[in-house]
Design an enzyme around this catalytic site. Structure first.
Site, PDB file in Angstrom:
ATOM      1  N   ASP A  75       0.833  -1.212   0.000  1.00 32.00           N
ATOM      2  CA  ASP A  75       0.000   0.000   0.000  1.00 32.00           C
ATOM      3  C   ASP A  75       0.869   1.264   0.000  1.00 32.00           C
ATOM      4  OD1 ASP A  75      -2.038  -1.791   0.259  1.00 32.00           O
ATOM      5  OD2 ASP A  75      -2.845  -0.967   2.127  1.00 32.00           O
ATOM      6  N   ASP A  76       0.261   2.357  -0.406  1.00 35.08           N
ATOM      7  CA  ASP A  76       0.780   3.734  -0.250  1.00 35.08           C
ATOM      8  C   ASP A  76       1.764   4.172  -1.333  1.00 35.08           C
ATOM      9  OD1 ASP A  76      -0.735   3.498   2.023  1.00 35.08           O
ATOM     10  OD2 ASP A  76       0.856   4.024   3.435  1.00 35.08           O
ATOM     11  N   HIS A  99      -5.791   2.852  -3.798  1.00 39.56           N
ATOM     12  CA  HIS A  99      -5.815   2.990  -2.334  1.00 39.56           C
ATOM     13  C   HIS A  99      -6.741   4.161  -1.979  1.00 39.56           C
ATOM     14  CE1 HIS A  99      -4.450   1.920   1.540  1.00 39.56           C
ATOM     15  NE2 HIS A  99      -3.533   2.859   1.713  1.00 39.56           N
ATOM     16  N   HIS A 129      -4.709   9.363   0.692  1.00 40.76           N
ATOM     17  CA  HIS A 129      -4.718   8.610   1.949  1.00 40.76           C
ATOM     18  C   HIS A 129      -5.664   9.170   2.999  1.00 40.76           C
ATOM     19  CE1 HIS A 129      -3.376   5.661   4.816  1.00 40.76           C
ATOM     20  NE2 HIS A 129      -2.763   5.070   3.819  1.00 40.76           N
ATOM     21  N   HIS A 156       3.855  -2.304   3.155  1.00 44.94           N
ATOM     22  CA  HIS A 156       3.933  -0.975   2.532  1.00 44.94           C
ATOM     23  C   HIS A 156       5.313  -0.842   1.880  1.00 44.94           C
ATOM     24  CE1 HIS A 156       0.972  -0.697   5.773  1.00 44.94           C
ATOM     25  NE2 HIS A 156       0.386   0.261   5.058  1.00 44.94           N
TER      26      HIS A 156
HETATM   27 ZN   LIG Z   1      -2.338   3.147   3.404  1.00 45.01          ZN
END
Ligand SMILES: [Zn+2]
Length: 242
Positions: free
Chosen positions: A67-68, A118, A122, A209
């Site tokens: 993620d991210d 995602h 965020h 991540h």
């Molecule tokens: Zn995230």
């Protein structure tokens, strides 16, 4: 007297017929026995293959998700290590970062990984109005489409928070996780790897991540250990729909 030869012939004929039927019966019995024997032998062979040590292990699937990203400092290092190990993973990207680092997104796509959404920047989508949440998703999907030519189908909502009515509003498929080693809380890759390898099971989705050196190193340790244990790494669509 003139019937005698006939009656004798008749008796002889019946006797021959009996012998023939008996012989045919024995022949058929032999054929059947052989067939049953062959069938049982085939079944024994088949179960021997299935039961052979290690054979079933090759089919154990697991999925790594990151993620991210895309991350200017760590995603490329991660891609290199994944390629060396022959691993396909799933990347849930932030729209804002996709716009900043399109070349990294292209590299993810070209290496055959699955790309999902995602959010744009965020945010917890559950804290937004439906309209604002949909905008976060669409903006990110459009940014990914601009780079890859494909709209993502899967979403990993930040903090795992997704309102189910958004399934219909956006047609996105929500993907959560089974194993979360909280990789962002520690800089120790051994700790992260251990948290995953000690509890992971077949068909699990692992959350990581690509946002720190320790997470990338942990990903490689996880892969090396699980591949040695007979796991195969697949993208989340294969876990969800196979
Ligand atoms: Zn995230």
């Amino acid at each position: 007297m003139r019937y005698l030869p006939d009656r004798w012939d008749e008796k002889k004929r019946r006797s021959l017929k009996k012998d023939f039927l008996a012989a045919a019966g024995i022949f058929l019995l032999a054929v059947c026995c052989q067939y049953v024997k062959d069938t049982l032998a085939d079944r024994a062979d088949a179960s021997a293959v299935t039961d052979a040590p290690g054979e079933g292990d090759l089919k154990k699937q697991v999925a790594l998700t990151f993620d991210d990203g895309p991350n200017a400092d760590y995603t490329e290092e991660l891609l290199t290590g994944l390629k060396e190990r022959g691993v396909k993973a799933t990347f849930f990207l932030l729209g804002k970062e996709v716009e900043k680092y399109p070349a990294i997104v292209t590299a993810i796509k070209e290496d055959g990984h699955l790309i999902g959404t995602h959010s744009y920047e965020h945010v917890n989508l559950c804290n937004l109005s439906d309209k604002a949440a949909i905008e976060q998703v669409n903006k990110t999907n459009n940014a990914i489409y601009e780079v890859t030519g494909e709209y993502p189908e899967y979403i990993r909502p930040p903090y795992g928070c997704w309102k189910s009515n958004l399934d219909y509003e956006t047609t996105m498929i929500e993907v959560l996780w089974d194993v979360d080693p909280l990789d962002w809380k520690t800089g120790n890759s051994d700790v992260i790897a251990k948290r995953v390898t000690s509890k992971v099971q077949e068909n699990d989705i692992i959350l990581l991540h690509d946002a720190s050196e320790s997470s990338v190193k942990a990903a490689f340790k996880i892969i090396d250990k699980l591949q040695a244990d007979g796991y195969v790494f697949v993208t989340v669509d294969e876990i969800l729909f196979d």
